[in-house]
Design a protein around this motif. Structure first.
Motif, PDB file in Angstrom:
ATOM      1  N   THR A   1      -3.348  10.699  -5.179  1.00  0.00           N
ATOM      2  CA  THR A   1      -4.741  10.433  -4.815  1.00  0.00           C
ATOM      3  C   THR A   1      -5.443  11.733  -4.465  1.00  0.00           C
ATOM      4  O   THR A   1      -6.606  11.933  -4.814  1.00  0.00           O
TER       5      THR A   1
ATOM      6  N   ALA B   1       0.831  -1.205   0.000  1.00  0.00           N
ATOM      7  CA  ALA B   1       0.000   0.000   0.000  1.00  0.00           C
ATOM      8  C   ALA B   1       0.866   1.256   0.000  1.00  0.00           C
ATOM      9  O   ALA B   1       0.358   2.365   0.000  1.00  0.00           O
ATOM     10  N   GLY B   2       2.201   1.083   0.011  1.00  0.00           N
ATOM     11  CA  GLY B   2       3.100   2.228  -0.045  1.00  0.00           C
ATOM     12  C   GLY B   2       3.786   2.312  -1.391  1.00  0.00           C
ATOM     13  O   GLY B   2       3.332   2.983  -2.309  1.00  0.00           O
TER      14      GLY B   2
ATOM     15  N   THR C   1      -8.218   7.882  -0.527  1.00  0.00           N
ATOM     16  CA  THR C   1      -8.637   6.770  -1.368  1.00  0.00           C
ATOM     17  C   THR C   1     -10.145   6.609  -1.315  1.00  0.00           C
ATOM     18  O   THR C   1     -10.804   6.398  -2.323  1.00  0.00           O
TER      19      THR C   1
ATOM     20  N   ALA D   1      -4.701   3.042  -6.629  1.00  0.00           N
ATOM     21  CA  ALA D   1      -5.034   3.182  -5.211  1.00  0.00           C
ATOM     22  C   ALA D   1      -6.221   2.317  -4.813  1.00  0.00           C
ATOM     23  O   ALA D   1      -6.178   1.611  -3.806  1.00  0.00           O
ATOM     24  N   ILE D   2      -7.279   2.344  -5.612  1.00  0.00           N
ATOM     25  CA  ILE D   2      -8.507   1.653  -5.196  1.00  0.00           C
ATOM     26  C   ILE D   2      -8.267   0.157  -5.086  1.00  0.00           C
ATOM     27  O   ILE D   2      -8.603  -0.468  -4.076  1.00  0.00           O
TER      28      ILE D   2
ATOM     29  N   ARG E   1      -3.992   8.926   3.524  1.00  0.00           N
ATOM     30  CA  ARG E   1      -4.033   8.214   2.260  1.00  0.00           C
ATOM     31  C   ARG E   1      -5.331   7.449   2.146  1.00  0.00           C
ATOM     32  O   ARG E   1      -5.979   7.441   1.118  1.00  0.00           O
ATOM     33  N   LEU E   2      -5.711   6.822   3.259  1.00  0.00           N
ATOM     34  CA  LEU E   2      -6.915   6.027   3.265  1.00  0.00           C
ATOM     35  C   LEU E   2      -8.109   6.927   2.987  1.00  0.00           C
ATOM     36  O   LEU E   2      -8.973   6.605   2.182  1.00  0.00           O
TER      37      LEU E   2
ATOM     38  N   ILE F   1      -5.638  -0.616  -2.091  1.00  0.00           N
ATOM     39  CA  ILE F   1      -6.208  -0.436  -0.751  1.00  0.00           C
ATOM     40  C   ILE F   1      -7.268  -1.515  -0.488  1.00  0.00           C
ATOM     41  O   ILE F   1      -7.356  -2.060   0.618  1.00  0.00           O
TER      42      ILE F   1
ATOM     43  N   LYS G   1       3.397   9.553  -0.893  1.00  0.00           N
ATOM     44  CA  LYS G   1       2.450   8.517  -1.270  1.00  0.00           C
ATOM     45  C   LYS G   1       1.054   9.049  -1.518  1.00  0.00           C
ATOM     46  O   LYS G   1       0.319   8.526  -2.337  1.00  0.00           O
TER      47      LYS G   1
ATOM     48  N   LEU H   1       1.775   0.984  -4.484  1.00  0.00           N
ATOM     49  CA  LEU H   1       0.666   1.894  -4.791  1.00  0.00           C
ATOM     50  C   LEU H   1       1.193   3.122  -5.511  1.00  0.00           C
ATOM     51  O   LEU H   1       0.636   3.567  -6.506  1.00  0.00           O
ATOM     52  N   ASN H   2       2.289   3.653  -5.001  1.00  0.00           N
ATOM     53  CA  ASN H   2       2.828   4.864  -5.610  1.00  0.00           C
ATOM     54  C   ASN H   2       3.306   4.609  -7.027  1.00  0.00           C
ATOM     55  O   ASN H   2       3.094   5.419  -7.913  1.00  0.00           O
TER      56      ASN H   2
END
Lengths: 396, 340
Positions: B90, A352-353, B7, A362-363, B3-4, A366, B86, A356-357
């Motif tokens: 988003t 997720a770090g 998202t 992202a979706i 971030r969450l 996560i 990060k 993801l980057n």
């Protein structure tokens, strides 16, 4: 409608809409359809919008080359591996912290919890102070403390603290010798497995024998002998096939050996000691829930204090301890995601770090990460609930 | 956490917003709320860094102020959102911010598959290494076996992997979530080397206990064109942000700066200057903003050279010479497209 289905006892005939059974099933069906429709339209809509903005979607990225390094990998991994593999590496790192942390937290928690009820003033006070200090400080703060305070106190790799010239402790972590398996090492591994199997078998046999005849065997000592003796015998027979690769300082760092990175140590110690404070309170409440009459009865049977605790109190306390203990195990597992603060490559940091980057998805990422934590928690809860059922008091 | 949240915001925005409904343009939204929401770093000296009063300064910050000046004639109509490496994309995708101006490297993945557009390059950079002087290393090629600290969620992780792989060297990477953690771990001796963009190294060095004990190695292992980013789907907004930078570059080329801009507006004969400052032609119209947009940018923020010298230039603690960032006719590669 005919009268046949109606109750005989004279209740007024009514429409099937008023039948509570039909009604509840109907309502649930409607609710289900609404939820499914909402979920479906949400997903569809999201996909359309993402496509319209040319944001990549889908899970195809898992097969792409990750191209970044990870400093703790339990399975072979290199920069040319895929994102899918990086995901597994991160997951295993999370599990490693969770499992080691849970074991440590349980041991410390039980000791401190029993210590809080000790008659000894010093033990009792130390246990109380431990619980009150550790459970009242935020876990991230404790992790950073263990990491930065302990790390900066450690010497560099060139001045590392050496134990017998085999183990080295420095700010690069703890470096231990790596076992190298030569010819015949397989036999030794088998011998270890066989010894464990025999030890379990022997314990069962000894327990049932004691139940039948009342005669007691020194199980612990015999099993210890078995567990050490059998592998040792195998080693002698095969001519010591397992050797150790001693780490050696070369350039910047140690080469060879197994490196236990300081991030892992800091994270595990911090989470274990933090969670142990809560477990200690669970244990204390569990023990105190067993009535004092049990202790008196055990003492009058001639059991010593330690035996009373082990054979009478703890088994009964377990039914109170287990449910909140499960919650603590789940907390520890989830808190392991704080790893990202100190650079430990856990699932959140790696997947997720970095992943993801680099992919920007992202979706999906996560969602996968949340799914993993959910799954881990459900598995832990299921196992603990099964155990809870086993130790629960069987009422007549 | 952030971030969450972003998202979820993204998932929510994408899932709930009707597919075809055309909302107000970005410019209309910005004008109606009265400020530009600008995503910046959580603290990188020279680029975006808050002082003890919470006022932001730096090259990336000044660029956002220039955009605000072009739209509102007031460089203070900006609000800043500090973002970790990060979280930044988003936040932009979900519409939390209008511009991302956060020393962000322009790469093909980011430009083509994240739903983003890079509007230009405010700083041409490259990745480098910093190491303690007492390690007696003079070249990055001597770094085999080293432990390297870096920030996660950046292009540096991949560059690092590529560089060590290409040169057949081994390394251990420790990746932290924020810059501050990277610097603390490096300062504590967890790693031998700190790697990030060279401009970043100049900034991070100032945060170390003894900045003079550390050197930046000569190798530049990557191209890092850093620039502002906007979201796909609004070409007008894309144009505005793009041309703010060009205006600043042209102004420097033409010798127009914040001190002489008033005089130049009145007396300039050079038609290019007149077009830039809005006294000839209607070049703001095409972007939906005032025709004096160029004048407002230079008046309130200054030309590119002024902005550079104030934030990262040789007279600042970062002491970065212009290098690649000099104008194209002065040995660099900064080049403003013509206003005509």
């Amino acid at each position: 409608m005919t009268d046949l289905a109606g109750p005989v006892g004279g209740r007024a005939k009514s429409s099937f809409i008023n039948d509570p059974k039909v009604r509840s099933i109907g309502l649930q069906l409607i609710a289900l359809v609404v939820v499914v429709f909402l979920g479906w339209s949400f997903t569809e809509n999201a996909r359309d919008n993402l496509a319209a903005q040319k944001i990549a979607t889908g899970f195809g990225f898992l097969d792409n080359t990750a191209g970044f390094g990870i400093n703790q990998t339990l399975i072979p991994y290199s920069e040319t591996s895929t994102y899918g593999r990086a995901f597994v590496v991160g997951l295993l790192n999370t599990l490693l912290v969770a499992v080691v942390g849970i074991i440590l937290a349980t041991i410390i928690g039980f000791l401190v919890g029993i210590g809080r009820l000790s008659k000894n003033f010093v033990v009792r006070t130390i246990s109380t102070v431990y619980v009150e200090v550790l459970r009242n400080l935020p876990p991230l703060f404790q992790i950073l403390f263990w990491y930065l305070a302990v790390l900066s106190a450690m010497p560099g790799p060139r001045n590392s603290i050496s134990l017998f010239g085999e183990v080295f402790i420095s700010n690069r972590g703890i470096i231990i010798p790596r076992p190298l398996f030569g010819d015949g090492a397989g036999i030794v591994v088998w011998a270890i497995g066989l010894a464990i199997f025999l030890a379990i078998l022997f314990r069962h046999w000894a327990a049932s024998r004691q139940e039948e005849t009342g005669r007691y065997l020194p199980v612990l000592r015999i099993n210890l002998g078995l567990l050490i003796g059998l592998p040792l015998l195998a080693m002698i027979v095969t001519g010591f096939p397992i050797t150790f690769e001693v780490p050696e300082l070369k350039g910047f760092n140690f080469v060879g050996g197994i490196q236990v990175i300081p991030e892992f140590v800091a994270l595990t110690v911090a989470l274990a000691t933090y969670t142990a404070a809560f477990i200690a309170e669970n244990v204390r409440s569990g023990i105190q829930s067993v009535s004092h009459g049990q202790t008196e009865a055990a003492h009058s049977l001639g059991l010593r204090h330690a035996q009373t605790l082990r054979l009478v109190i703890i088994p009964q306390a377990m039914r109170v301890i287990i449910p909140p203990l499960t919650s603590q195990y789940l907390n520890l597992t989830k808190n392991s995601s704080l790893a990202v603060g100190i650079g430990y490559p856990d699932l959140v940091a790696v997947f997720a770090g970095t992943a993801l980057n680099q992919t920007g998805q992202a979706i999906e990422i996560i969602a996968i990460t949340m799914g993993v934590y959910l799954l881990l928690s459900i598995i832990t809860a299921t196992v603990m609930n099964a155990y809870n059922k086993r130790v629960a008091l069987v009422e007549r | 956490m952030k971030r969450l949240l972003s998202t979820f915001a993204l998932a929510g925005a994408m899932g709930l917003s009707a597919f075809s409904a055309q909302a107000a343009t970005k410019l209309e939204q910005v004008k109606s709320k009265g400020f530009v929401q600008c995503g910046v770093s959580q603290g990188l000296p020279g680029f975006s860094n808050p002082n003890d009063k919470g006022e932001w300064s730096g090259l990336d910050v000044e660029f956002c102020r220039a955009v605000a000046a072009a739209i509102f004639g007031d460089p203070t109509k900006v609000k800043f959102t500090p973002l970790s490496a990060k979280d930044r994309f988003t936040a932009l995708q979900s519409g939390d911010i209008d511009i991302l101006s956060r020393n962000t490297t322009w790469t093909i993945t980011r430009d083509t598959s994240l739903g983003l557009n890079f509007t230009g390059v405010t700083y041409y950079d490259g990745q480098g290494f910093m190491i303690r002087k007492d390690k007696k290393v003079n070249s990055a090629l001597e770094l085999s076996g080293a432990s390297v600290c870096t920030q996660t969620g950046t292009t540096t992780e991949q560059n690092l992997a590529d560089y060590f792989r290409a040169n057949n060297m081994t390394y251990e990477v420790i990746a932290f979530a924020t810059n501050d953690e990277v610097v603390k771990a490096y300062d504590a001796g967890r790693c031998d080397v700190l790697t990030t963009d060279r401009s970043g190294l100049a900034g991070e060095r100032l945060k170390l206990t003894n900045p003079d004990d550390h050197i930046v190695l000569p190798e530049i292992i990557s191209k890092e064109p850093l620039g502002p980013v906007v979201a796909h789907g609004d070409d007008q907004w894309f144009d505005i942000v793009k041309w703010v930078l060009y205006a600043q570059l042209i102004a420097e080329e033409l010798g127009v700066d914040s001190k002489n801009v008033d005089e130049q507006q009145k007396t300039a004969i050079n038609p290019e200057i007149k077009r830039l400052l809005g006294t000839e032609g209607k070049y703001g119209e095409g972007m939906g903003i005032g025709n004096d947009w160029g004048y407002l940018i230079i008046k309130h923020v200054g030309n590119y050279g002024e902005m550079y010298d104030r934030t990262v230039g040789p007279d600042t603690p970062l002491k970065l010479s212009r290098g690649l960032n000099a104008l194209w006719n002065k040995g660099g590669i900064q080049y403003g497209m013509p206003v005509r």
